[in-house]
Write a protein that holds these residues in place. Structure first.
Motif, PDB file in Angstrom:
ATOM      1  N   ARG A  73       9.670  14.668  -3.065  1.00 22.68           N
ATOM      2  CA  ARG A  73       9.549  13.389  -3.752  1.00 22.68           C
ATOM      3  C   ARG A  73      10.500  13.238  -4.934  1.00 22.68           C
ATOM      4  O   ARG A  73      10.413  12.303  -5.702  1.00 22.68           O
ATOM      5  N   LEU A 116      15.823   5.009  -1.414  1.00 25.14           N
ATOM      6  CA  LEU A 116      14.763   5.376  -0.478  1.00 25.14           C
ATOM      7  C   LEU A 116      14.918   4.629   0.845  1.00 25.14           C
ATOM      8  O   LEU A 116      14.690   5.190   1.918  1.00 25.14           O
ATOM      9  N   ASP A 124       7.373   7.016   1.496  1.00 28.05           N
ATOM     10  CA  ASP A 124       7.503   6.882   0.049  1.00 28.05           C
ATOM     11  C   ASP A 124       7.478   5.401  -0.349  1.00 28.05           C
ATOM     12  O   ASP A 124       6.848   5.029  -1.346  1.00 28.05           O
ATOM     13  N   TRP A 226      -2.084  10.993  -3.575  1.00 24.12           N
ATOM     14  CA  TRP A 226      -1.259  10.507  -2.463  1.00 24.12           C
ATOM     15  C   TRP A 226      -2.066   9.534  -1.588  1.00 24.12           C
ATOM     16  O   TRP A 226      -1.501   8.631  -0.970  1.00 24.12           O
TER      17      TRP A 226
END
Length: 344
Positions: A73, A116, A124, A226
């Motif tokens: 990440r 991303l 993500d 998460w």
């Protein structure tokens, strides 16, 4: 990742308690982490405990998947903006004091999202969309900017002394957890151990509002945080963004989180569909006077949910503690709401 063309495997979170929100969230987060790396992942409840199944699934596979999530990440967890070096992707930050500060922050956010997108980091991007962002568009009736209004209600990091979610929660977890000895990530998720690197004391708030204070395993915390990515939000021009899995009543001011309990096996996309559904919300408001739907709507929602295996909902009151200026929100023990079968 090893070849998984093997016999069916199961990972059971034996230390979980259905009355505690952090365990549901960790179930969802771990399921999503495994789903992105392993084919055929399903989620189910086994004697009241979360259970994840897939071909060849074993603790070492879980360790590898969670470790990859922790270390993968960096593109956005480590990104900082402005002279204060605040985390670029935190949804709630101390107020920006100039137009230039806003522009710098937004440019940095957009560059991160572009990176991303270019790398096809869809998971993500889904997570960051669910987490929210500082709401530069939202003002109250006096014209005062309310920049916290674009954040997920599951993001409960206290804001005292300038702390924020990504920089003070996700980043330290992503740095500390990969240093654990082999086997301890999986042991923390099953409930065999409880290592609290961030808190380390009986009054730890490492769970970040998803349960009451107390020592908690930080691998479980990472998966729970998460899990926020499974609850999409809908930003609004006025009022707070609407967060899936969250209820708010104004008279008096109260709020709750809610999640389903189901029979059978669900894949992660099915879970996301149910969590974001209007039907789950219509069933979850039962008994809340200024939110409850009419009998016909609630009955239709119950029929829809039962057809998909939902047999109950757990609703968690949210308590507010500390000062009015910087309150700490915490999910308290949940109450079960059964989904009644249709009458004939």
């Amino acid at each position: 990742m090893p070849n998984l063309e093997e016999k069916p495997g199961k990972f059971r979170m034996s230390g979980a308690d259905q009355r505690i929100l952090v365990h549901h969230m960790a179930f969802y987060g771990l399921g999503d982490i495994l789903h992105t790396q392993i084919d055929g992942v399903t989620l189910r409840w086994e004697s009241g405990k979360p259970c994840i199944e897939a071909a060849g699934l074993a603790p070492e596979i879980v360790e590898s998947a969670v470790g990859e999530c922790l270390t993968g990440r960096g593109m956005w967890v480590d990104r900082r903006s402005g002279p204060e070096k605040r985390a670029t992707m935190s949804p709630r930050l101390t107020p920006f004091k100039s137009t230039e500060a806003w522009r710098t922050h937004q440019n940095d956010r957009e560059k991160t999202l572009d990176s991303l997108t270019a790398s096809h980091a869809w998971n993500d991007l889904r997570y960051l969309a669910a987490l929210g962002e500082p709401s530069y568009w939202h003002r109250d009736f006096k014209g005062v900017l309310l920049q916290d209004a674009g954040a997920s209600r599951f993001e409960m990091q206290p804001r005292n002394r300038g702390s924020e979610f990504v920089g003070n929660r996700l980043r330290p977890l992503s740095e500390k957890l990969p240093t654990r000895k082999t086997g301890l990530l999986a042991a923390g998720l099953t409930g065999e151990s409880a290592i609290d690197e961030l808190g380390g004391n009986p009054d730890s708030v490492s769970a970040t509002g998803m349960t009451t204070p107390g020592a908690i395993d930080n691998a479980l915390v990472w998966c729970a945080l998460w899990g926020i990515g499974q609850f999409p939000i809908a930003p609004r021009l006025t009022g707070n963004a609407v967060t899936s899995g969250h209820l708010a009543a104004s008279k008096p001011r109260r709020e709750w989180f809610y999640v389903p309990a189901w029979e059978g096996r669900w894949r992660v996309p099915r879970l996301r569909t149910i969590l974001a559904s209007a039907q789950l919300r219509d069933a979850a408001v039962a008994g809340i006077s200024d939110l409850d739907t009419d009998d016909v709507k609630r009955s239709a929602a119950s029929d829809w949910l039962r057809a998909r295996g939902v047999r109950g909902i757990v609703r968690f009151p949210v308590g507010r503690f500390g000062s009015d200026n910087a309150p700490e929100r915490r999910a308290l023990n949940g109450e079960p709401i059964p989904i009644q079968a249709a009458t004939t």
